[in-house]
Motif scaffolding. Structure first.
Motif, short mmCIF file in Angstrom:
data_model
loop_
_atom_site.label_atom_id
_atom_site.label_comp_id
_atom_site.label_asym_id
_atom_site.label_seq_id
_atom_site.Cartn_x
_atom_site.Cartn_y
_atom_site.Cartn_z
N ALA A 82 0.83 -1.21 0.00
CA ALA A 82 0.00 0.00 0.00
C ALA A 82 0.87 1.26 0.00
O ALA A 82 0.60 2.22 -0.73
CB ALA A 82 -0.94 0.00 1.20
N THR A 83 1.93 1.24 0.81
CA THR A 83 2.82 2.40 0.87
C THR A 83 3.57 2.57 -0.45
O THR A 83 3.75 3.69 -0.94
CB THR A 83 3.81 2.25 2.03
OG1 THR A 83 3.09 2.23 3.26
CG2 THR A 83 4.81 3.39 2.05
N LEU A 85 2.56 1.67 -3.44
CA LEU A 85 1.62 2.19 -4.43
C LEU A 85 1.35 3.67 -4.21
O LEU A 85 1.25 4.44 -5.17
CB LEU A 85 0.31 1.40 -4.37
CG LEU A 85 0.36 -0.01 -4.96
CD1 LEU A 85 -0.88 -0.80 -4.56
CD2 LEU A 85 0.50 0.04 -6.48
N LYS A 86 1.28 4.08 -2.96
CA LYS A 86 1.03 5.50 -2.65
C LYS A 86 2.22 6.34 -3.10
O LYS A 86 2.04 7.42 -3.71
CB LYS A 86 0.79 5.68 -1.16
CG LYS A 86 0.45 7.11 -0.75
CD LYS A 86 0.16 7.20 0.74
CE LYS A 86 -0.17 8.64 1.14
NZ LYS A 86 -0.46 8.73 2.60
N LYS A 87 3.43 5.90 -2.80
CA LYS A 87 4.63 6.63 -3.23
C LYS A 87 4.68 6.73 -4.75
O LYS A 87 4.99 7.80 -5.31
CB LYS A 87 5.89 5.91 -2.73
CG LYS A 87 6.23 6.09 -1.27
CD LYS A 87 7.37 5.19 -0.84
CE LYS A 87 8.60 5.34 -1.72
NZ LYS A 87 9.69 4.41 -1.30
N GLU A 89 2.19 6.52 -6.91
CA GLU A 89 1.14 7.36 -7.47
C GLU A 89 1.44 8.84 -7.26
O GLU A 89 1.18 9.67 -8.14
CB GLU A 89 -0.22 7.01 -6.86
CG GLU A 89 -1.36 7.78 -7.49
CD GLU A 89 -2.71 7.11 -7.34
OE1 GLU A 89 -3.58 7.34 -8.20
OE2 GLU A 89 -2.89 6.35 -6.37
N THR A 90 2.00 9.19 -6.11
CA THR A 90 2.37 10.58 -5.86
C THR A 90 3.36 11.08 -6.91
O THR A 90 3.24 12.18 -7.45
CB THR A 90 2.98 10.72 -4.45
OG1 THR A 90 2.00 10.38 -3.48
CG2 THR A 90 3.46 12.15 -4.21
N LYS A 93 1.65 11.27 -10.44
CA LYS A 93 0.81 12.47 -10.55
C LYS A 93 1.68 13.69 -10.82
O LYS A 93 1.33 14.55 -11.64
CB LYS A 93 0.01 12.67 -9.27
CG LYS A 93 -1.18 11.75 -9.11
CD LYS A 93 -1.92 12.05 -7.80
CE LYS A 93 -3.16 11.18 -7.66
NZ LYS A 93 -3.86 11.42 -6.36
N LEU A 134 -0.61 1.39 -12.65
CA LEU A 134 -0.49 2.81 -12.32
C LEU A 134 0.23 3.57 -13.43
O LEU A 134 -0.20 4.66 -13.84
CB LEU A 134 0.28 3.00 -11.01
CG LEU A 134 -0.52 3.03 -9.71
CD1 LEU A 134 0.43 3.25 -8.54
CD2 LEU A 134 -1.59 4.12 -9.75
#
Length: 278
Positions: A82-83, A85-87, A89-90, A93, A134
């Motif tokens: 999860a972390t 994927l968050k990194k 995606e940030t 973006k 992603l």
């Protein structure tokens, strides 16, 4: 050998003390138009204190193309998906917002890593498959950069190429002349097995220090010279012979760069290009 100026790029690591506007202006003054931005510069932001709109305006003003954001680090540590994927995606973006073509992905280089080589390979494959949707969603390319340090969990371009193939995703390789030198990949094996069209970018630097190969770090990385232990110029000539037609990005790392003036940086860029085109 003539390599067109449109194929040269400058990584922002060369100019740690310049504002983005001054960096863009310097690159343009050298007759170049491609840059790599980073998320590990002072302040920790890809765009420094600028908004995406302000950065895009500067890029247009100086005719600058942002080739990559460097980097999604430790992408192949998958304990906390999860972390990760968050990194990712940030960063994706951010890349989309500033029209960056790609994001560079670097492996874990933890000397205390207890995973077997088999597990490291499996985790790298899992990570590439996990992140692929992603990259597709944001329409940003993923460039996987093997790091040749002994502690690296992904060292060679040939291994990276194999794992990318198994992932069935359209990633490409960053081939770094410093890290390629550290891996001791046999030239014959590299030439026979590398798929040139799978190289998305080549990082260039030079080393003159006489330290043992296994003791070399980013600190020794400067620009190209006729004393370069990495034989980066010969590496470039070989890639050209094999058919590479992509971008070469200058990426020195040494703390010496903190003392370079704009004139120093411009001189080093021009000299390195001249050596490659001689």
């Amino acid at each position: 050998m003539v390599i067109g100026s449109e194929r040269f790029c400058v990584n922002r690591k060369i100019a740690p003390n310049l504002t983005l506007e001054n960096f863009f202006r310097l690159v343009a003054r050298c007759g170049l138009s491609k840059v790599e931005l980073r998320n590990d510069m002072q302040g920790g932001k890809v765009t420094d204190n600028l908004s995406d709109t302000q950065l895009n305006r500067l890029a247009t003003e100086y005719n600058i193309e942002i080739v990559t954001i460097n980097a999604l680090e430790m992408f192949n540590r998958i304990e906390d998906k999860a972390t990760l994927l968050k990194k990712a995606e940030t960063l994706l973006k951010q890349a989309k917002a500033i029209n960056s073509t790609a994001v560079v992905m670097c492996p874990d280089c933890n000397a205390g890593d207890q995973r077997s080589d088999t597990q490291k390979r499996a985790d790298t494959l899992t990570a590439l498959q996990l992140l692929a949707p992603l990259f597709k969603h944001y329409n940003v390319k993923g460039y996987v950069e093997p790091l040749g340090f002994g502690s690296s969990s992904l060292r060679s371009s040939l291994l990276t190429q194999s794992i990318i193939r198994d992932s069935a995703a359209p990633y490409k390789i960053v081939l770094d002349t410093f890290h390629h030198y550290l891996t001791d990949t046999a030239q014959q094996d590299f030439d026979a097995q590398i798929q040139i069209d799978q190289i998305g970018l080549v990082h260039l630097s030079g080393v003159e220090e006489s330290l043992a190969k296994e003791a070399l770090t980013d600190e020794e990385r400067i620009m190209l010279s006729d004393k370069d232990r990495l034989a980066s110029i010969s590496q470039v000539h070989n890639l050209e012979r094999l058919g590479y037609q992509g971008t070469y990005s200058f990426e020195p790392f040494s703390s010496q760069l903190n003392n370079w003036t704009e004139s120093d940086i411009e001189r080093e860029i021009r000299q390195s290009i001249a050596l490659l085109q001689a």
